[in-house]
Design a protein around this motif. Structure first.
Motif, mmCIF file in Angstrom:
data_model
loop_
_atom_site.group_PDB
_atom_site.id
_atom_site.type_symbol
_atom_site.label_atom_id
_atom_site.label_comp_id
_atom_site.label_asym_id
_atom_site.label_seq_id
_atom_site.Cartn_x
_atom_site.Cartn_y
_atom_site.Cartn_z
ATOM 1 N N GLY A 15 0.813 -1.205 0.000
ATOM 2 C CA GLY A 15 0.000 0.000 0.000
ATOM 3 C C GLY A 15 0.845 1.252 0.000
ATOM 4 O O GLY A 15 0.532 2.229 -0.669
ATOM 5 N N ALA A 16 1.963 1.230 0.757
ATOM 6 C CA ALA A 16 2.813 2.406 0.852
ATOM 7 C C ALA A 16 3.592 2.648 -0.430
ATOM 8 O O ALA A 16 3.717 3.775 -0.898
ATOM 9 C CB ALA A 16 3.779 2.248 2.021
ATOM 10 N N SER A 19 1.075 3.472 -3.475
ATOM 11 C CA SER A 19 0.056 4.492 -3.292
ATOM 12 C C SER A 19 0.417 5.725 -4.109
ATOM 13 O O SER A 19 1.556 5.922 -4.503
ATOM 14 C CB SER A 19 -0.068 4.853 -1.812
ATOM 15 O OG SER A 19 1.160 5.390 -1.343
ATOM 16 N N ARG A 33 -11.677 0.339 -4.382
ATOM 17 C CA ARG A 33 -11.810 -0.377 -3.113
ATOM 18 C C ARG A 33 -12.586 -1.674 -3.262
ATOM 19 O O ARG A 33 -12.647 -2.476 -2.337
ATOM 20 C CB ARG A 33 -12.503 0.520 -2.084
ATOM 21 C CG ARG A 33 -11.683 1.741 -1.698
ATOM 22 C CD ARG A 33 -12.485 2.695 -0.872
ATOM 23 N NE ARG A 33 -13.648 3.196 -1.641
ATOM 24 C CZ ARG A 33 -14.542 4.060 -1.143
ATOM 25 N NH1 ARG A 33 -14.426 4.495 0.100
ATOM 26 N NH2 ARG A 33 -15.551 4.464 -1.890
ATOM 27 N N ARG A 176 -4.281 -4.792 -4.665
ATOM 28 C CA ARG A 176 -4.425 -3.521 -3.957
ATOM 29 C C ARG A 176 -5.829 -2.973 -4.129
ATOM 30 O O ARG A 176 -6.366 -2.954 -5.253
ATOM 31 C CB ARG A 176 -3.403 -2.523 -4.492
ATOM 32 C CG ARG A 176 -3.530 -1.145 -3.885
ATOM 33 C CD ARG A 176 -2.703 -0.149 -4.654
ATOM 34 N NE ARG A 176 -3.041 1.206 -4.263
ATOM 35 C CZ ARG A 176 -2.868 2.259 -5.051
ATOM 36 N NH1 ARG A 176 -2.365 2.102 -6.257
ATOM 37 N NH2 ARG A 176 -3.191 3.470 -4.620
ATOM 38 N N ASP A 179 -6.221 1.987 -0.124
ATOM 39 C CA ASP A 179 -5.117 1.940 0.832
ATOM 40 C C ASP A 179 -5.009 0.579 1.504
ATOM 41 O O ASP A 179 -4.238 0.409 2.445
ATOM 42 C CB ASP A 179 -5.309 3.019 1.908
ATOM 43 C CG ASP A 179 -5.223 4.417 1.330
ATOM 44 O OD1 ASP A 179 -4.531 4.575 0.292
ATOM 45 O OD2 ASP A 179 -5.848 5.330 1.889
ATOM 46 N N ASP A 180 -5.791 -0.372 1.057
ATOM 47 C CA ASP A 180 -5.794 -1.698 1.655
ATOM 48 C C ASP A 180 -5.381 -2.706 0.581
ATOM 49 O O ASP A 180 -5.064 -2.355 -0.553
ATOM 50 C CB ASP A 180 -7.191 -2.022 2.201
ATOM 51 C CG ASP A 180 -7.172 -3.180 3.192
ATOM 52 O OD1 ASP A 180 -6.076 -3.719 3.433
ATOM 53 O OD2 ASP A 180 -8.247 -3.545 3.686
#
Length: 286
Positions: A15-16, A19, A33, A176, A179-180
């Motif tokens: 996620g990091a 992103s 999502r 992905r 953010d999850d």
């Protein structure tokens, strides 16, 4: 390999690292999502993953070796935003995050590789996410339904990596979602060894010496066969001129020893004496 110990960090790292603004191909779903990679069998991963083609040995400070992470979509829908997360676990637990140099390509025909940044877990595992662009962007890979996508990667180890060391590489496949992320696949274990190169050189020398020794043995056997063949041909070729009970050759006498040759020598002497007596009787009869 206990992949579960690093899954949370792998998802967080995915996620990091990926992103940010989307790049390249658009996401297959309007809502990022919403999971797109969902199979009919809830008990199986929708993505079947496999690591294929890597060598068994890497030399610390040596060059890159190429292999692939194959992703097979077993569902009837396109799986988008897919990120293989490569996990490295070394037996010595001394491998540092900067020592594996891992790069991936956007497609199998790509000529420009992208670097992978590793993070270290509390369990001394190294985790690197494929599918980012190295600058905080990247939408990962899209795998069409029923198709297989081979993500080409290459790996090398820096010269300061401890040797010898055994490493297991595995790929956790993450979809992905904003953010999850969701764990949608898991590959086989890929085991390799890190050496300083001297071990391989010694093995190569040993193998070469063995081959030379075997070659010499073959030449020796070939010479024996030639000798045997020559003897057989001479015997068969001149068979009409040799009596049924031929006389022993001098080399046969030497090989068998004087003790074994004594009967032959005695026979020859008797024949010689008999010949002399016969000649003397005939001379006197005249």
């Amino acid at each position: 390999m206990r992949l579960c110990t690093c899954l949370t960090l792998a998802l967080a790292a995915a996620g990091a690292l990926v992103s940010g603004p989307a790049a390249a191909a658009p996401a297959p779903e309007a809502d990022p999502r919403r999971p797109s990679c969902v199979g009919d069998d809830s008990g199986a991963f929708p993505i079947r993953a496999r690591i294929r083609g890597g060598p068994a040995t890497y030399v610390a400070g040596g060059g890159f070796h190429t292999w692939a992470v194959e992703l097979t979509n077993t569902t009837s829908r396109t799986c988008g935003n897919i990120h293989p997360v490569v996990v490295l676990v070394d037996d010595a637990r001394t491998l540092k995050r900067t020592q594996p140099q891992l790069e991936f390509y956007d497609d199998a025909e790509g000529t420009t590789s992208r670097p992978v940044t590793f993070e270290r877990t509390d369990a001394d595992e190294l985790v690197g996410v494929l599918g980012g662009d190295g600058d905080g962007g990247g939408t990962g890979f899209a795998v069409p339904p029923g198709r297989t996508l081979a993500v080409k990667v290459r790996l090398s180890l820096t010269s300061d990596a401890a040797v010898p060391n055994e490493v297991v590489a595995k790929a956790a496949v993450v979809e992905r979602r904003g953010d999850d992320g969701t764990w949608v696949g898991e590959s086989n274990d890929y085991r390799f060894r890190i050496t300083d190169g001297e071990e391989e050189g010694a093995e190569a020398d040993q193998d070469g010496g063995g081959a030379a020794k075997e070659g010499g043995g073959a030449a020796k056997e070939g010479g024996g066969a030639a000798k045997e063949g020559g003897g057989r041909e001479a015997k068969e070729g001149g068979g009409a001129a040799v009596p049924a009970e031929r006389r022993p050759y001098p080399d046969e006498l030497a090989a068998s020893g004087m003790r074994a040759a004594l009967p032959y020598v005695t026979g020859l002497l008797l024949l010689a004496v008999g010949g002399l007596l016969t000649a003397t009787v005939r001379r006197r009869a005249r």
